[in-house]
Design a protein around this motif. Structure first.
Motif, PDB file in Angstrom:
ATOM      1  N   ASP A 193     -15.465   2.757 -80.647  1.00  0.00           N
ATOM      2  CA  ASP A 193     -16.044   1.593 -80.480  1.00  0.00           C
ATOM      3  C   ASP A 193     -14.572   0.893 -79.906  1.00  0.00           C
ATOM      4  O   ASP A 193     -13.584   0.942 -80.136  1.00  0.00           O
ATOM      5  N   SER A 194     -14.815  -0.038 -79.187  1.00  0.00           N
ATOM      6  CA  SER A 194     -13.929  -0.960 -78.644  1.00  0.00           C
ATOM      7  C   SER A 194     -13.118  -1.934 -79.665  1.00  0.00           C
ATOM      8  O   SER A 194     -13.848  -2.487 -80.653  1.00  0.00           O
ATOM      9  N   GLY A 195     -11.716  -1.657 -79.624  1.00  0.00           N
ATOM     10  CA  GLY A 195     -11.108  -2.688 -80.709  1.00  0.00           C
ATOM     11  C   GLY A 195     -10.625  -1.799 -82.011  1.00  0.00           C
ATOM     12  O   GLY A 195      -9.980  -2.295 -82.518  1.00  0.00           O
ATOM     13  N   VAL A 196     -11.214  -0.548 -81.922  1.00  0.00           N
ATOM     14  CA  VAL A 196     -10.562   0.245 -83.266  1.00  0.00           C
ATOM     15  C   VAL A 196      -9.251   0.679 -83.170  1.00  0.00           C
ATOM     16  O   VAL A 196      -8.677   1.170 -84.114  1.00  0.00           O
ATOM     17  N   GLY A 197      -8.744   0.803 -82.107  1.00  0.00           N
ATOM     18  CA  GLY A 197      -7.326   0.986 -81.686  1.00  0.00           C
ATOM     19  C   GLY A 197      -6.884   2.168 -81.127  1.00  0.00           C
ATOM     20  O   GLY A 197      -5.826   2.823 -81.239  1.00  0.00           O
ATOM     21  N   LYS A 198      -7.660   2.783 -80.365  1.00  0.00           N
ATOM     22  CA  LYS A 198      -7.416   4.192 -79.426  1.00  0.00           C
ATOM     23  C   LYS A 198      -6.288   3.945 -78.561  1.00  0.00           C
ATOM     24  O   LYS A 198      -5.348   4.888 -78.811  1.00  0.00           O
ATOM     25  N   THR A 199      -6.159   2.973 -77.864  1.00  0.00           N
ATOM     26  CA  THR A 199      -5.021   2.845 -77.020  1.00  0.00           C
ATOM     27  C   THR A 199      -3.619   2.849 -78.031  1.00  0.00           C
ATOM     28  O   THR A 199      -2.588   3.267 -77.521  1.00  0.00           O
ATOM     29  N   CYS A 200      -3.740   2.081 -79.013  1.00  0.00           N
ATOM     30  CA  CYS A 200      -2.638   1.797 -79.674  1.00  0.00           C
ATOM     31  C   CYS A 200      -2.189   3.293 -80.398  1.00  0.00           C
ATOM     32  O   CYS A 200      -0.879   3.516 -80.629  1.00  0.00           O
ATOM     33  N   VAL A 201      -3.111   3.943 -80.722  1.00  0.00           N
ATOM     34  CA  VAL A 201      -2.941   5.062 -81.612  1.00  0.00           C
ATOM     35  C   VAL A 201      -2.156   6.121 -80.529  1.00  0.00           C
ATOM     36  O   VAL A 201      -1.044   6.725 -80.718  1.00  0.00           O
ATOM     37  N   LEU A 202      -2.648   6.139 -79.361  1.00  0.00           N
ATOM     38  CA  LEU A 202      -2.113   6.877 -77.985  1.00  0.00           C
ATOM     39  C   LEU A 202      -0.706   6.547 -77.757  1.00  0.00           C
ATOM     40  O   LEU A 202       0.309   7.096 -77.555  1.00  0.00           O
ATOM     41  N   PHE A 203      -0.516   5.132 -77.689  1.00  0.00           N
ATOM     42  CA  PHE A 203       0.947   4.486 -77.500  1.00  0.00           C
ATOM     43  C   PHE A 203       1.667   4.734 -78.274  1.00  0.00           C
ATOM     44  O   PHE A 203       2.992   5.128 -78.182  1.00  0.00           O
ATOM     45  N   ARG A 204       1.370   4.679 -79.731  1.00  0.00           N
ATOM     46  CA  ARG A 204       2.459   5.169 -80.847  1.00  0.00           C
ATOM     47  C   ARG A 204       2.637   6.626 -80.624  1.00  0.00           C
ATOM     48  O   ARG A 204       3.752   6.853 -80.861  1.00  0.00           O
ATOM     49  N   PHE A 205       1.830   7.636 -80.528  1.00  0.00           N
ATOM     50  CA  PHE A 205       2.348   8.829 -80.350  1.00  0.00           C
ATOM     51  C   PHE A 205       3.126   9.201 -79.062  1.00  0.00           C
ATOM     52  O   PHE A 205       4.115  10.083 -79.042  1.00  0.00           O
ATOM     53  N   SER A 206       2.848   8.573 -77.939  1.00  0.00           N
ATOM     54  CA  SER A 206       3.608   8.772 -76.583  1.00  0.00           C
ATOM     55  C   SER A 206       4.581   8.111 -76.442  1.00  0.00           C
ATOM     56  O   SER A 206       5.794   8.536 -76.067  1.00  0.00           O
ATOM     57  N   ASP A 207       4.627   6.799 -76.940  1.00  0.00           N
ATOM     58  CA  ASP A 207       6.040   6.054 -76.777  1.00  0.00           C
ATOM     59  C   ASP A 207       6.601   5.523 -78.165  1.00  0.00           C
ATOM     60  O   ASP A 207       7.688   4.693 -77.827  1.00  0.00           O
ATOM     61  N   ASP A 208       6.039   5.882 -79.185  1.00  0.00           N
ATOM     62  CA  ASP A 208       6.576   5.411 -80.448  1.00  0.00           C
ATOM     63  C   ASP A 208       6.361   3.738 -80.442  1.00  0.00           C
ATOM     64  O   ASP A 208       7.680   3.257 -80.904  1.00  0.00           O
ATOM     65  N   ALA A 209       5.597   3.204 -80.055  1.00  0.00           N
ATOM     66  CA  ALA A 209       5.661   1.504 -80.055  1.00  0.00           C
ATOM     67  C   ALA A 209       4.090   1.121 -80.338  1.00  0.00           C
ATOM     68  O   ALA A 209       3.244   2.121 -80.289  1.00  0.00           O
ATOM     69  N   PHE A 210       4.220  -0.066 -80.560  1.00  0.00           N
ATOM     70  CA  PHE A 210       2.991  -0.763 -81.000  1.00  0.00           C
ATOM     71  C   PHE A 210       2.768  -2.005 -80.463  1.00  0.00           C
ATOM     72  O   PHE A 210       3.849  -2.898 -80.144  1.00  0.00           O
ATOM     73  N   ASN A 211       1.583  -2.437 -79.840  1.00  0.00           N
ATOM     74  CA  ASN A 211       1.371  -3.904 -79.398  1.00  0.00           C
ATOM     75  C   ASN A 211       0.421  -4.490 -79.974  1.00  0.00           C
ATOM     76  O   ASN A 211      -0.750  -4.007 -80.221  1.00  0.00           O
TER      77      ASN A 211
END
Ligand SMILES: Nc1nc2c(ncn2[C@@H]2O[C@H](COP(=O)(O)OP(=O)(O)OP(=O)(O)O)[C@@H](O)[C@H]2O)c(=O)[nH]1
Ligand SMILES: [Mg+2]
Length: 222
Positions: A17-35
């Motif tokens: 679903d939208s908003g569950v955090g998919k992009t953030c999960v990927l961003f954490r894995f790829s760039d070790d960052a969070f928004n």
């Protein structure tokens, strides 16, 4: 010609679903960052990360889909190429958990039959707002025979573990498939003589006379 910097390429896909955090999960894995700002994904996006498993360089091409229904047609067209799919829900959002069965049906309809699936209950840093007990996630994963992790992109909990486990599961599958489909000779060796004969194929001196020397995989589990 440019030298290939990896041994294998795995295509993964994030859905939910939208908003569950998919992009953030990927961003954490790829760039070790969070928004903390929510910028809903439009259609589809991807990131690349190369990891090393069993001595092999594995390039992960990870597709991040939009959870919004209006992108359904475009996002489902990416299911077919995926070797692994991470289905994400939000432990603070009951609806996102109820929708898991809908997402699993999408996988059945649009993905390859042998795709490796994994369930993630994200935002586990928000214990005070939890509405989905961990046991419920474990239960639905068990019912469908898939792995399950609770994760937090924000607090960096289980993110790397989830991606590496999925890649390892795919690697195991690819290896078995390879032996059966391509390297007939190796399969014979597997059941009869010493496995080092297969390893030798990397040096092209082996008794294994299969000419496709991409068969390095044959040595992985010895
Ligand atoms: N507390 C907490 N917030 C998170 C976590 N992961 C994501 N968020 C927040 O949840 C919101 C949505 O995150 P996204 O990663 O954009 O969600 P998405 O699943 O990609 O959404 P779509 O692109 O619309 O499908 C953002 O405000 C994030 O900061 C987490 O692990 N913990
Ligand atoms: Mg997104």
């Amino acid at each position: 010609m440019a030298k290939k910097t990896y041994d294998l390429l795995f295509k993964l896909l994030l859905i939910g679903d939208s908003g569950v955090g998919k992009t953030c999960v990927l961003f954490r894995f790829s760039d070790d960052a969070f928004n903390t700002t929510f910028i809903s994904t439009i259609g589809i996006d991807f990131k690349i990360k190369t990891v090393e498993l069993q001595g092999k360089k594995i390039k992960l091409q990870i597709w991040d889909t939009a959870g919004q229904e209006r992108f359904h047609t475009i996002t489902t067209s990416y299911y077919r190429g995926a070797m692994g799919i991470m289905l994400v829900y939000d432990i603070t959002n009951a609806k996102s958990f109820e929708n898991i069965s809908k997402w699993l049906r999408n996988i059945d309809e649009h993905a390859n039959e042998d795709v490796e699936r994994m369930l993630l209950g994200n935002k586990c840093d928000m214990e005070d707002k939890r509405v989905v007990p961990k046991a419920k996630g474990e239960q639905i994963a068990r019912e469908h025979g898939i792995r399950f992790f609770e994760t937090s992109a924000k607090a960096n909990i289980n993110i790397e573990k989830a991606f590496l486990t999925l890649a390892e599961d795919i690697l195991r599958k690819v290896c078995v498939a390879f032996h059966i489909k391509v390297c007939v000779c190796c399969v014979r060796n597997l059941f009869s003589s010493a496995p080092f004969l297969i390893k030798n194929s990397e040096k092209k001196t082996s008794l294994c006379n299969v000419n496709n020397y991409e068969d390095k995989l044959c040595s992985i589990f010895f």
